[in-house]
Scaffold this motif. Sequence first.
Motif, PDB file in Angstrom:
ATOM      1  N   ARG A 373       0.940  -1.243  -0.143  1.00  0.00           N
ATOM      2  CA  ARG A 373       0.080  -0.164   0.007  1.00  0.00           C
ATOM      3  C   ARG A 373       0.722   1.307  -0.083  1.00  0.00           C
ATOM      4  O   ARG A 373       0.252   2.432  -0.339  1.00  0.00           O
ATOM      5  CB  ARG A 373      -1.011  -0.018   1.203  1.00  0.00           C
ATOM      6  CG  ARG A 373      -1.818  -1.063   1.389  1.00  0.00           C
ATOM      7  CD  ARG A 373      -2.877  -1.187   2.396  1.00  0.00           C
ATOM      8  NE  ARG A 373      -2.068  -1.243   3.621  1.00  0.00           N
ATOM      9  CZ  ARG A 373      -2.662  -1.088   4.918  1.00  0.00           C
ATOM     10  NH1 ARG A 373      -4.050  -0.741   4.823  1.00  0.00           N
ATOM     11  NH2 ARG A 373      -1.924  -1.088   6.092  1.00  0.00           N
ATOM     12  N   THR A 374       1.990   1.121   0.361  1.00  0.00           N
ATOM     13  CA  THR A 374       3.014   2.237   0.459  1.00  0.00           C
ATOM     14  C   THR A 374       3.811   2.330  -0.842  1.00  0.00           C
ATOM     15  O   THR A 374       4.045   1.156  -1.569  1.00  0.00           O
ATOM     16  CB  THR A 374       3.914   2.307   1.580  1.00  0.00           C
ATOM     17  OG1 THR A 374       4.840   1.061   1.388  1.00  0.00           O
ATOM     18  CG2 THR A 374       3.207   2.215   2.858  1.00  0.00           C
ATOM     19  N   ASP A 377       6.610  -0.247  -0.399  1.00  0.00           N
ATOM     20  CA  ASP A 377       6.247  -1.362  -0.982  1.00  0.00           C
ATOM     21  C   ASP A 377       6.001  -1.755  -2.404  1.00  0.00           C
ATOM     22  O   ASP A 377       6.307  -2.756  -2.786  1.00  0.00           O
ATOM     23  CB  ASP A 377       5.092  -1.947   0.154  1.00  0.00           C
ATOM     24  CG  ASP A 377       5.461  -1.942   1.510  1.00  0.00           C
ATOM     25  OD1 ASP A 377       6.765  -2.200   1.819  1.00  0.00           O
ATOM     26  OD2 ASP A 377       4.691  -2.193   2.351  1.00  0.00           O
ATOM     27  N   ALA A 380       8.930  -2.190  -4.143  1.00  0.00           N
ATOM     28  CA  ALA A 380       9.413  -3.498  -4.052  1.00  0.00           C
ATOM     29  C   ALA A 380       8.673  -4.658  -5.020  1.00  0.00           C
ATOM     30  O   ALA A 380       9.497  -5.415  -5.581  1.00  0.00           O
ATOM     31  CB  ALA A 380       9.508  -3.792  -2.610  1.00  0.00           C
ATOM     32  N   LEU A 381       7.658  -4.348  -4.965  1.00  0.00           N
ATOM     33  CA  LEU A 381       6.942  -5.386  -5.867  1.00  0.00           C
ATOM     34  C   LEU A 381       7.196  -5.099  -7.534  1.00  0.00           C
ATOM     35  O   LEU A 381       7.053  -6.072  -8.262  1.00  0.00           O
ATOM     36  CB  LEU A 381       5.626  -5.346  -5.816  1.00  0.00           C
ATOM     37  CG  LEU A 381       4.896  -6.000  -4.236  1.00  0.00           C
ATOM     38  CD1 LEU A 381       3.376  -6.352  -4.262  1.00  0.00           C
ATOM     39  CD2 LEU A 381       5.797  -7.426  -3.953  1.00  0.00           C
TER      40      LEU A 381
END
Lengths: 550, 264
Positions: A373-374, A377, A380-381
Motif C-alpha cells: 500500500r505504500t 512496498d 519493491a513489488l
Amino acid sequence: MAAIDKHAGSARIVPLTREHDDYLHDESRSHGEAESISFPTTEGEIRAVLRALHAAGTPVTVQGARTGLAAGAVPHGGHVLNLSRMNRVLGMRRDDAGAYFARVQPGVILSELRKNLHARSFATEGWDDASLQALRALADAPEQIFPTDPTEASACLGGMAACNASGARSYAHGAMRQHVNALRLVLATGDVLALRRGEQRACGRHLTLVTEGGTTLEVELPAYEMPACKNASGYFVEDDMDAIDLVIGSDGTLGVISELELALVPAPAVTWDVSCFFTVEHDALDATVAMRHELGCAAAIEYFDGAALDVLRRQRAESTAFSSLVEPPADAACCVYVELQCASEDEALAELARLGALLERAGGSAEHTWVARTELDREALTFFRHAVPESVNMLIDERRRIDPAITKLGSDMAVPNERLHEVMDLYRTTISEAGLEAAAWGHIGNNHLHVNILPRSAAEYAAGKELFARWARAVTDMGGAVSAEHGVGKLKRDFLEIMYGYQALAEMARVKLVFDPRGQLGRGNLFDEELLDSLRQAGALDGDAEKGGA
Amino acid sequence: MHIVVCVKAVPASTEVKMDPVTNTIVRDGGDAVVNPFDASALELALRLREERRAAGEDVRVSVLSMGIPATERLLRDCIARGATDALLLSDRAFAGADTLATTHALTCGMCELGMPDLVLCGKMAVDGDTAQIGPELAGALDMACVADVRTLMACANDAVTVRAGGDAGVSLVEATLPCVLTVAKEAATLRMPSIAGVLAAEHATVDVRGAAEVGADAARIGLAGSPTQVVRSFVPEQQAAGVEVSGDAIGQARQLVRIIGEVA
Ligand SMILES: Cc1cc2nc3c(=O)[nH]c(=O)nc-3n(C[C@H](O)[C@H](O)[C@H](O)COP(=O)(O)OP(=O)(O)OC[C@H]3O[C@@H](n4cnc5c(N)ncnc54)[C@H](O)[C@@H]3O)c2cc1C
C-alpha cells in the motif's frame, strides 16, 4: 545504395558502421544487417529520408526504442530509420468533457512521458496556445496518466503503437489501441496519411483513404475473423472498422508513425498491489477465475510460476544487484499478483476482503499474501515483477556463452477465458514430456502467459521451438491468438500462418502493398519476403512500383 | 517478553529540503511514512517474536510514536504488519519538542504501555538525523544501550547479542535486558502486511493519548521542555568549483593523475 551520404533534410542518411552495431538488434536478441541509417528529428525529415529511398526501393526498417521481443525492429538489409531522436511532446489538448490528450512524437519514451505527467511539467517550446492553455488547466486537474504499461518502461510510444503493446494493466485498460486517438503515418513514398479515431471508417471490409498528397488508397481488408481474446497477431480487421486500428499493431509494415495523439486517463485515487501465494498451481488458476468474476477494481492479474520464483530466489542469493529483492515465501509454488485501482480506501478495503475470501475458497489463504500500500512496498513489488524476465534473460545469456545456438524462447499466446485450465494443462504436459526446463509468467487475467523455455543445449532449443509450433496449433484450435502483445515481427511469422492460414497472409500482404507498393517497410515482419515479392511480381496490385514512384 | 518499537512519521520524500528563512524542514505535502530505520527495528521485533513463538513463548510487540493525529494511520499499518498494539502520543503540548523533550514523552508512553524488556529504535530519523533518541531513552529508563545494530544474533530471557557498528568497525556486543537497541537500515527489511493483517488492523484500536493522560511533566515536553536552540540550519555550500579536464585521452589521463597526486 542510391542515397548513402546524401542529405535528407537535416537527417543524414549515413552508412551503417561498427559504431552502429547496437542498431542491428532488439531485445529479442536476434541480429540483422543494414547498409545505412538515419536519425530524423521531425516528420519532414522522415519524409525526406523515405523519398530519397523510395526511388531505389531500398528496404527500410523502422526502429523505436528496440525493446521489442519479436525482432520487428531488427533490419533485413537496406536502411534503418531510427526514431529515438523524435522524442518531443508536441502539445496537449483538453476536450469539452474534460478529457486530456497528449500529442507526442513517436520516439518519446514511456518513462519520460510518465515523469512529465506526474510532474505536470513539459518542455513546451513550440507549443501552440491551445496546448499551453490545456497544460495550465492540467495543473489544477486530477493527476492524469497514460495507462498502457508494457513492463519495459524504456519502450517508446511509436513502437508501442506499432505492436499494439499492452502488458499487465491491459486487463482493465485494454491495449495501446484503446488509447491512441489519432496518428500521422508517413508512407514509403513520403506522402502522409492523417488518421483520427471516428473519422475514417471501412464500409464492411473495404476502406477508402485519401493521403495529404491527394492519393486515394483503396484497401480490400482481409476476410478472417480475429480471435475473441487479447491479440496482436497480424492486422486488426473487422467489419466497418476504424482505419486507425489497421495501423495500430501493423508492426512497421504499412508506414512510419510520425505523430500520435494519446488519450490520458485520471490516475486512480488508490492503487494497492497484492501478491497471493499458492502451494498448488491448479488453485492459482481457480483463484484467477474467481477474481475475474468477483473483483470490480482489478487493473491487472498477473502470474509467476514456481520455476520463475526459483529463478528469482537464485538471483537474489547470487547477485548483489538483486539482493534487495523481497524473498518469496519458502513454501510458495506460485504467485498471482493483483493490482487494485480504487476510487477510495474504503472501496479498496472492501475489495481486499473479497479477495481474501475468494483465496480461502480457492485453496490459497488471506495470510499468504503481501499487500503493498505504500510507495516503498509497491516499488519493491515492481522490482520483483521486473526481475523475473530480466533474470531469465540473464540465465539464457549465461547458457548462450556455453552454446551460442541457444537463444530466448518466450511464448506470447492467449486463449479465451474458458480455456485457461486447458491451455495450462497443455503447457505442463508437453513441457514435461519433452523433458524441458521452463518458467512461465505473465498476464493470467487475460489467459496470456509468457512460457519461456530455458534450453540447456542446442537440441533443447530445437525441441522448444517445435513445442511452440505445436502450441500455436493447439491455441488456434482453442480460438486463441499466437501473439497477444509482442507482435508477430520476424520471429512469429510461422505462427501467424498457422493461426490464419496462407490465404489470409496473402490478403494481409495485399493490404500492405496498397500502402507500401514496393514492399520496402519492415521487410520480413508478418510475411515471408518471398510471399511479398511473388505478389508484387504477379502484379497483383502494383501499378506504381515498377514505374519508379515518387 | 515485551518489546516496544519507537517509530516516527517522516516525509516520504528522501530529499529533505530546509527552509532557508525559518530554518525548519519543508514538508512538501508528500505523504508521511514510517522512518525507514524504525521500519527495520519493527522487522527485528517481529522476527524475534516469531522465533520465540516457535519456542512456545508469547511476545508482545508494541509500537509507540509521538506525532500528529494523522500518524495513527501509520501505526495501524504497523499493526497490519504484525505489531500487537500501538500507542500514539498526540497533543499540541508535545509540539516543537527537541530530542530531550521527545524522550520524556516517549518515556511516559512506555510507562503507559507497561515497562518493556527490550526497546528498539531506528538508529536515526531521516528528517532530523540526530541519532539521539535511542541513547537518551536508555539514559531516562536507566537501561543499557547499543547503537547502530546491524545484526541481532541471539536473544535470551536475560541478554541479547548483536553485531553493532562503531567508529572502529563492527563489534559483537552482549547486553543484559532490559536494554535499548538502535537499529541500522541494513539489519532487516520490513515485511509487507497480509490481507488478513490489513483487515484485522482496521478493527484494532490505536490508543491515542494526550500529555496529561500519560502524566507528562508540562515543563519537560514540547517547546518549553526543549533546551536545544536551532540558531541556523543550512546545506553546506560546495567548497570548491569543479575542474574541467579536456584534451585528448592521454592528456586527460595525465591531468587526472596530477590532480589525484595533489589531493593525496
Ligand atoms: C523485459 C521486457 C518485458 C516486456 N513486457 C511486455 C509486456 O508485458 N507487454 C507488451 O506488450 N510488451 C512487452 N515488452 C515488449 C516491448 O516493450 C514492446 O513491444 C514495445 O512496445 C516496443 O517498443 P519499442 O519502442 O522498443 O519498439 P521497437 O522494438 O523499436 O519496434 C517494435 C516494432 O514497431 C515498429 N515501429 C517502431 N516504431 C515505429 C513507428 N514510429 N512507426 C511504425 N513502426 C514502428 C518496428 O518496426 C518494430 O516492428 C517487453 C519487453 C521487454 C524487454
